[in-house]
Enzyme design. Structure first.
Site, PDB file in Angstrom:
ATOM      1  N   TYR A 190      24.631 121.156  57.059  1.00 56.21           N
ATOM      2  CA  TYR A 190      24.828 120.563  58.622  1.00 56.21           C
ATOM      3  C   TYR A 190      26.737 120.462  57.993  1.00 56.21           C
ATOM      4  O   TYR A 190      26.332 119.431  57.215  1.00 56.21           O
ATOM      5  CB  TYR A 190      23.842 120.081  59.075  1.00 56.21           C
ATOM      6  CG  TYR A 190      24.339 120.654  60.565  1.00 56.21           C
ATOM      7  CD1 TYR A 190      24.940 120.277  60.676  1.00 56.21           C
ATOM      8  CD2 TYR A 190      23.992 119.246  60.770  1.00 56.21           C
ATOM      9  CE1 TYR A 190      25.366 120.304  61.992  1.00 56.21           C
ATOM     10  CE2 TYR A 190      23.273 118.228  62.750  1.00 56.21           C
ATOM     11  CZ  TYR A 190      24.463 119.270  63.253  1.00 56.21           C
ATOM     12  OH  TYR A 190      24.987 119.250  64.328  1.00 56.21           O
ATOM     13  N   CYS A 191      28.015 121.336  59.254  1.00 61.16           N
ATOM     14  CA  CYS A 191      28.640 120.397  58.849  1.00 61.16           C
ATOM     15  C   CYS A 191      29.643 120.129  58.112  1.00 61.16           C
ATOM     16  O   CYS A 191      29.654 121.288  56.505  1.00 61.16           O
ATOM     17  CB  CYS A 191      28.121 119.053  60.223  1.00 61.16           C
ATOM     18  SG  CYS A 191      30.025 118.263  60.289  1.00 61.16           S
ATOM     19  N   LEU A 192      30.583 118.755  57.426  1.00 62.77           N
ATOM     20  CA  LEU A 192      30.200 118.484  56.474  1.00 62.77           C
ATOM     21  C   LEU A 192      29.419 118.107  55.190  1.00 62.77           C
ATOM     22  O   LEU A 192      30.168 119.074  53.891  1.00 62.77           O
ATOM     23  CB  LEU A 192      30.550 116.429  56.195  1.00 62.77           C
ATOM     24  CG  LEU A 192      31.816 116.487  54.771  1.00 62.77           C
ATOM     25  CD1 LEU A 192      33.116 117.121  54.763  1.00 62.77           C
ATOM     26  CD2 LEU A 192      31.995 115.059  55.158  1.00 62.77           C
TER      27      LEU A 192
ATOM     28  N   GLY B 255      27.816 120.928  54.950  1.00 58.90           N
ATOM     29  CA  GLY B 255      27.153 123.012  54.602  1.00 58.90           C
ATOM     30  C   GLY B 255      28.705 122.663  53.314  1.00 58.90           C
ATOM     31  O   GLY B 255      29.456 123.680  52.512  1.00 58.90           O
TER      32      GLY B 255
ATOM     33  N   LEU C 128      25.477 124.971  58.663  1.00 60.69           N
ATOM     34  CA  LEU C 128      25.286 124.957  60.138  1.00 60.69           C
ATOM     35  C   LEU C 128      26.472 124.203  60.720  1.00 60.69           C
ATOM     36  O   LEU C 128      26.903 123.510  60.360  1.00 60.69           O
ATOM     37  CB  LEU C 128      24.160 124.177  60.441  1.00 60.69           C
ATOM     38  CG  LEU C 128      22.456 124.515  60.333  1.00 60.69           C
ATOM     39  CD1 LEU C 128      21.137 123.876  60.829  1.00 60.69           C
ATOM     40  CD2 LEU C 128      21.870 126.135  60.366  1.00 60.69           C
TER      41      LEU C 128
END
Length: 583
Positions: free
Chosen positions: A315-317, A319, A343
């Site tokens: 998720y975010c960083l 990812g 994500l």
């Protein structure tokens, strides 16, 4: 020996402590924004505008034309034939003037004159030939921030909602607003500027999914959640959250918890909980998050559930980090990943939204000097940068509500999580900004892992990629670039909402929709605009769509695996949510 071209001498990076200390002190006055970066941007814009007489004439004529329209509208404003938004209408996302009170004279005229001025300044700061794209964006953004301060919605005398509230309450709203202001100042002076989470307490009302910390090192705790079904899919899920904020964005209140939903769908879930770094962690590198985070977690899962591939989610960083780890694993022939889910994550940073306004050589050097002195990027600086991206919603509307209306937003689990901020180590954040944002090394095949470059095109593992329509941090068109960077089947899902609210979209909650399409590895690429026009929206949460995709790539359910492994030294590890999340 002459220094290598394009490489700054080490002395330039590590020396000049007096200069760096001065920059760090300056940052306290500028809110962490480099004054030099602003000066360069305005110089670029003004210089090109000064040498463009036709452009000057055009924007001057626009002033006269807009003034004439405003004067004519003012003369007929109280006429029954005069429409409520005859000059200019607020955009769909601008909620400052959304209530019907703003359609009543003279407040409607005030709102329209402000919006008209805002539109003129946008036109004046953009479209001048020769101005660098980033400098133009910086000027337009900074002017917009200054104009937001002057919006009629920010002042009691020009805000009909505030005046109506004052009339109905006999001025009590101003008393409550003063109390709110005093309360916030006391909290700020005490070193706790963010309001408390209220009834939302980690381990009690949020981050409550039952589980056990099964591994711990100096950077992570790995949580394994207890199964809630009699049988589970054989392939476990590893969640790699961003370390910019706490992991429990994916395990909020039970009704909003992705973890609870996944265990209820028969999946074994592991979650990385990152330690909140302090000044002594200044030299923690970006690659340490890969080795001590993703690699350590995968090794632990392999010990607990041998010979099973893993569904990995970032998720975010997190990812971005997972993508780096997956490319390195593919390069080295490591096939432990069954699928990869990203994500709101980016791997190409050339179009990373308005966040790139804060990322240029001047700004990065300025931030490095701030972090060099403290050892970390503080929570207030990071939170301030994200708030500026949506200042209307996150700053001015909140100040109006709290101090003029005398109201407080009801607490929510998402607000409590948002206030539970973290810090970033000096070295890690510097490497992240330079290698990924400034140089775009990952997308360009220049990013080194263990001294050798990795390429995203080596990834052949099926991918499920989620973008959100209103994302200001990882714009969906930037996330969409994964289609031409990896050599894998990519299922791309575009969901409603923003960077956080679009991801936390439990089934049964109204207002959610998504679009979905799969591109085979050997299929012809289509651009994001064509993709958007060719895919119809579907009402509802995207979570069931994703779990259906995971289940199709998982084996038949069987008995749940053991919880953790017995530690040789007899070390006792805590139950979920663990200790690191409370730091």
């Amino acid at each position: 020996m002459e220094p290598t071209a394009g490489v700054r001498p080490q002395q330039a990076v590590e020396s000049y402590p007096a200069d760096r200390a001065f920059h760090a002190a300056l940052a306290r006055l500028s809110g962490g924004i480099s004054p030099v970066a602003l000066l360069l941007a305005y110089t670029d814009w003004l210089s090109h505008l000064a040498t463009s007489p036709q452009r000057q004439l055009e924007i001057s004529q626009e002033v006269v034309r807009d003034g004439k329209r405003l004067f004519e509208a003012a003369q007929h404003f109280f006429s029954p034939q005069h429409g409520p938004w005859s000059l200019i209408r607020p955009s769909a996302w601008d909620r400052r003037f959304a209530r019907p009170e703003w359609e009543i004279p003279p407040f409607n005229l005030l709102a329209q004159s402000f919006l008209q001025a805002e539109q003129w300044w946008h036109n004046a700061t953009t479209g001048t030939r020769g101005v660098a794209k980033q400098n133009e964006a910086i000027v337009e953004f900074s002017v917009r921030q200054m104009l937001d301060v002057l919006a009629p919605s920010n002042f009691a005398a020009t805000n009909p909602e505030v005046l109506q509230k004052a009339f109905q309450s006999g001025g009590e709203n101003f008393v409550r607003g003063w109390q709110n202001w005093c309360s916030d100042w006391v909290r700020l002076l005490s070193g706790h500027p963010q309001p408390a989470g209220g009834d939302f307490v980690v381990g009690e009302t949020v981050a409550t999914s039952p589980g056990k910390v099964v591994f711990s090192n100096e950077l992570i705790e790995l949580i394994q959640y207890y199964p809630t079904t009699d049988k589970v899919h054989p392939q476990p899920i590893l969640i790699v959250p961003a370390w910019i904020m706490k992991y429990y964005i994916l395990d909020l209140s039970p009704q909003n918890s992705l973890v609870k939903y996944l265990t209820g769908q028969g999946f074994t879930v592991f979650m990385i909980s990152w330690r909140n770094p302090g000044a002594k962690d200044r030299d923690v590198a970006f690659d340490d998050y890969r080795t001590l985070g993703v690699e350590a977690a995968l090794a632990t899962i392999e010990d607990i559930i041998p010979d099973r591939q893993v569904h990995a989610l970032g998720y975010c960083l997190g990812g971005t980090l997972l993508s780096i780890a997956a490319a390195a694993m593919a390069r080295d022939g490591d096939n432990r990943l069954k699928s990869i889910t990203l994500l709101a994550a980016q791997v190409d940073f050339t179009e990373a939204g308005e966040l790139t306004l804060f990322i240029n050589e001047s700004q990065v050097a300025f931030l490095e000097d701030v972090m060099w002195q403290r050892g970390v990027l503080d929570t207030t600086q990071m939170a301030g940068a994200f708030q500026l991206l949506r200042s209307n919603d996150l700053i001015w509307s909140r100040l109006t509500r709290d101090y003029l209306m005398g109201e407080r937003s009801p607490p929510s689990d998402l607000m409590a999580w948002n206030a539970d901020a973290t810090r970033l180590p000096y070295r890690m954040h510097s490497e992240y900004l330079r290698k990924l944002f400034l140089n775009n090394d990952l997308a360009a095949g220049r990013y080194l892992v263990e001294g050798r470059p990795i390429s995203l095109s080596d990834i052949h593992t099926p991918m499920f990629v989620v973008g959100t329509v209103l994302d200001h941090v990882a714009p969906w068109k930037s996330a969409y670039k994964i289609h031409f960077l990896v050599d894998a089947d990519v299922t791309f899902l575009l969901t409603s909402g923003g960077h956080n609210a679009g991801i936390v979209a439990p089934p049964g909650e109204e207002g959610h929709s998504y679009r979905l399409r799969t591109k085979a590895a050997d299929a012809t690429y289509i651009g994001p605009d064509e993709w958007l026009n060719s895919v119809q929206p579907i009402e509802g949460s995207w979570w069931p769509e994703w779990t259906k995709w995971l289940a199709a790539r998982s084996g038949e359910p069987s008995a749940p695996p053991q919880i953790g492994i017995k530690l040789a030294d007899g070390q006792a590890l805590p139950d979920a949510p663990g200790d690191y999340v409370r730091q």
